[in-house]
Design an enzyme around this catalytic site. Structure first.
Site, mmCIF file in Angstrom:
data_model
loop_
_atom_site.group_PDB
_atom_site.id
_atom_site.type_symbol
_atom_site.label_atom_id
_atom_site.label_comp_id
_atom_site.label_asym_id
_atom_site.label_seq_id
_atom_site.Cartn_x
_atom_site.Cartn_y
_atom_site.Cartn_z
ATOM 1 N N ASN A 575 31.144 -10.639 7.093
ATOM 2 C CA ASN A 575 32.028 -10.368 5.948
ATOM 3 C C ASN A 575 31.393 -10.852 4.650
ATOM 4 O OD1 ASN A 575 34.340 -9.441 4.647
ATOM 5 N ND2 ASN A 575 35.483 -11.317 5.006
ATOM 6 N N MET A 591 35.483 -18.936 -0.060
ATOM 7 C CA MET A 591 36.467 -18.908 1.026
ATOM 8 C C MET A 591 36.083 -17.820 2.029
ATOM 9 S SD MET A 591 40.643 -18.603 0.880
ATOM 10 C CE MET A 591 40.854 -20.116 -0.049
ATOM 11 N N PRO A 592 35.108 -18.083 2.897
ATOM 12 C CA PRO A 592 34.739 -17.084 3.904
ATOM 13 C C PRO A 592 35.805 -16.963 4.987
ATOM 14 C CG PRO A 592 33.514 -19.113 4.250
ATOM 15 C CD PRO A 592 34.272 -19.288 2.972
ATOM 16 N N HIS A 593 35.943 -15.767 5.542
ATOM 17 C CA HIS A 593 36.894 -15.525 6.630
ATOM 18 C C HIS A 593 36.493 -14.233 7.326
ATOM 19 C CE1 HIS A 593 38.441 -13.328 3.147
ATOM 20 N NE2 HIS A 593 38.954 -12.462 4.008
ATOM 21 N N ALA A 594 37.145 -13.918 8.418
ATOM 22 C CA ALA A 594 36.920 -12.664 9.139
ATOM 23 C C ALA A 594 38.271 -12.043 9.442
ATOM 24 C CB ALA A 594 36.135 -12.915 10.425
#
Length: 675
Positions: A575, A591-594
């Site tokens: 992402n 703010m990394p996320h999947a």
């Protein structure tokens, strides 16, 4: 001329049953979108001869016309078509004015519109008014002719809006060759959409296609767009179109600038979508939080309804907000074909939406049009419809028999054993007729000759022969009665007072009792930040060599806590690869996320402070010092905690405390103290 239109009309005119749009698309080897457009064109032609128009209902077409029209003959008579309708004349003149180069003459307009000079001059007055309404001027220059003056974006928007009202332009003389260009544009947009991971609504696709064509035609007359705002980062549409510069230049047969590609990318991002992957923008965080607030605010106006548990409502509004916001910024007009339906059928709901849309407008610094707001109402209306269900309703029957009680009871038993009906009474003739004057039923079954105007009557023999059963069967068909939990609550409230919480609790109980629980989504508890952020999810002064290492560490903390599988870390890194610039939500904070389906097990946040700042690729917010790993199991459960975290990090003092923290307790104190 393409023969598809007359062939399609001929097929519909000869039919004896309805056609599905998809069936016609397969037969003519085109898309369903093309068939819808063809029907619009045919209806424009049918209007000119006052013939019955073709109706479409739920993807089905049933056309009845005892004297079919010679469509091919009308298609070849451009001048007759234009002269017969003042509205069409005005549209064609307006299109010509906006498509011609500077200093065009009356003769140029006459050649393109095929009307008389007097008619042209009269219609031009009306056209000038339309231009002024859109802040555009048609200036007359002595000895040179006419010139259109105005912002290029407004000229293009008006031209597209006008073309949308003229589906037959590309069937007319001189425009047939444009069909090849439109077909190429169609293919290009399909390719770009596939790369972005979106699917446009049919109406939006057609509008985007017209914007591409209009851009090409305006560039041909040396009219280009000027984008004054410099961009720091590009969204997905912009990134992909910029890589297609050579392809678009070849399609347009002229060199296209980066500004024009960015303009077309914006038109794509303004389009309404029916399917999408997560489209990250610089406002993705704001969009998520403001939609939650908006739904909650509207929900407060309807005590007997719980909009907050409808996941589809949240996702629908989130997907709609981005293009609606983009359209409003671009001053792109949009019309909702269901606008009047919204006002007529959902007036109170629409009034609530109009009141609370101010939450979104204030946050995004825009003002939506009434038409645009009505689309928001439709999402809530769809939520209401999902709350409804239907139950079988038995046909109510009265038996009238003069042969005595025993015969009546035998007949009653035979009918009940044969049909799913409710026999509400057995009467003699005089008593039955009197009873029917004050009561309503669906059918009267009688053993004597009887005529009634208010209700169907079937005369049978007391022993109920096969012929009698067949006669009754024609009237006894499944009748489904709509049951709405909100209506049931309204009935209850007639007899007792309920506060908001009691009404919602009763609504949930009725939903379960009526077996609606499987079709309705249960609202998950939204935990506070201090409930889910623990010391084990914090890592201070971590040494990361690069972006991926920083992201991986934030994911490892989530996995070690049992909030996600190891696959979630891969999803986070992927992402960031695709949306890296948008992951950096503020200066120094990423703010990394999947996606939830990539391994999320529960709601959670991790916090990693970096020993040395890391570059993520954002032109303004780099380098990153704080990495917040987000794990979400759906679109909503994490929002309360997220809102708290965003509030905490809106303080420069708190950010410095995070960065300089030597002990995890320092961060936990800020979180638990709600500072």
């Amino acid at each position: 001329m393409d023969n598809r239109l007359p062939n399609l009309y001929s097929l519909l005119a000869k039919q004896t049953s309805s056609f599905q749009i998809s069936e016609l698309a397969a037969r003519f080897q085109v898309s369903t979108r093309t068939i819808y457009n063809d029907i619009d064109k045919l209806n424009e032609l049918l209007k000119t001869v006052d013939a019955t128009e073709i109706m479409i209902e739920k993807g089905h077409i049933l056309y009845v016309n005892e004297t079919p029209v010679d469509i091919e003959k009308i298609l070849f008579k451009d001048s007759d078509f234009i002269n017969s309708d003042k509205r069409v004349r005005k549209i064609r003149i307006l299109e010509s004015v906006l498509l011609l180069p500077d200093n065009f003459s009356s003769e140029d307009l006459l050649q393109r519109t095929l009307v008389s000079k007097n008619t042209l001059l009269n219609d031009l007055r009306s056209v000038r008014k339309e231009l002024v309404k859109n802040e555009i001027v048609l200036e007359t220059i002595p000895f040179k002719g006419y010139k259109v003056i105005g912002e290029e974006a407004k000229i293009r928007n008006l031209l597209v809006a006008t073309l949308e009202q003229d589906p037959l332009l590309f069937e007319s003389t001189g425009f047939e060759k444009e069909k090849a260009s439109l077909a190429e544009i169609d293919r290009l947009i399909e390719e770009v959409n596939e790369m972005i991971g979106i699917q446009l609504s049919d109406q939006s696709f057609q509008k985007v296609k017209l914007h591409f064509w209009v851009t090409m035609k305006r560039l041909e007359v040396q009219k280009s767009i000027q984008l004054l705002e410099e961009k720091d980062i590009y969204n997905k549409e912009e990134q992909i179109l910029l890589t297609r510069k050579e392809q678009v230049s070849k399609l347009f047969s002229l060199a296209i600038s980066e500004e024009e590609l960015l303009y077309l990318a914006n038109k794509l991002s303004e389009a309404s979508i029916t399917k999408n992957q997560e489209l990250m923008t610089d406002k993705w965080l704001t969009f998520n939080l403001i939609i939650e607030q908006f739904i909650t605010a509207v929900d407060q106006d309807f005590s007997e309804i719980d909009f907050t548990i409808d996941q589809k409502l949240y996702e629908g509004l989130l997907n709609h907000l981005r293009p609606a916001y983009k359209r409003t910024l671009a001053k792109e007009t949009i019309e909702n074909p269901m606008y009047d339906y919204v006002l007529d059928n959902y007036y109170l709901l629409h009034s609530s939406i109009c009141k609370h849309i101010l939450l979104i407008e204030k946050e995004l610094k825009v003002e939506f049009s009434d038409q645009e707001i009505s689309f928001f109402t439709l999402f809530f209306a769809a939520s209401l419809e999902r709350k409804k269900f239907f139950v079988p309703k038995k046909t109510k029957i009265v038996i009238i028999c003069n042969a005595g009680i025993s015969t009546s009871e035998i007949l009653k038993s035979k009918i009940k054993n044969t049909f799913q009906v409710e026999v509400v009474g057995t009467f003699g003739a005089r008593e039955g007729i009197k009873w029917l004057s004050d009561h309503k039923v669906d059918l009267v079954v009688t053993t004597i000759p009887l005529e009634l105007k208010s209700v169907p009557v079937v005369q049978v023999n007391p022993y109920l022969s096969d012929e009698d059963r067949e006669s009754i069967h024609r009237f006894v068909k499944p009748i489904f009665h709509e049951v709405n939990v909100d209506h049931l609550l309204a009935i209850v409230k007639k007899y007792t007072d309920l506060n908001i919480q009691e009404a919602k609790s009763l609504s949930n109980e009725l939903t379960t009792y009526l077996n609606l629980s499987q079709s309705r989504e249960k609202k998950e508890y939204q935990p506070m930040l201090k409930e889910i952020l623990t010391p084990e999810l914090i890592d201070l002064n971590y040494s990361a060599k690069n972006r991926d290492e920083a992201v991986k560490r934030s994911g490892e903390l989530l996995v070690n806590k049992g909030l996600a599988t190891s696959a979630y870390i891969d999803g986070m890194i992927e992402n960031v690869e695709v949306n890296g610039t948008y992951i950096v939500i503020a200066p120094g904070i990423a703010m990394p996320h999947a996606r939830p389906e990539e391994g999320a097990l529960d709601v959670g946040f991790s916090i990693v402070t970096l020993k040395e700042p890391v570059v993520f690729g954002h032109p303004k917010n780099d380098p990153v010092k704080i990495v917040i790993g987000l794990c979400a199991i759906d679109h909503q459960t994490h929002l309360k905690a997220l809102a708290e975290l965003v509030e905490i990090l809106s303080s420069e003092e708190n950010i410095e405390c995070f960065i300089n923290a030597k002990d995890k307790k320092e961060i936990m104190d800020i979180v638990e103290g709600g500072k």
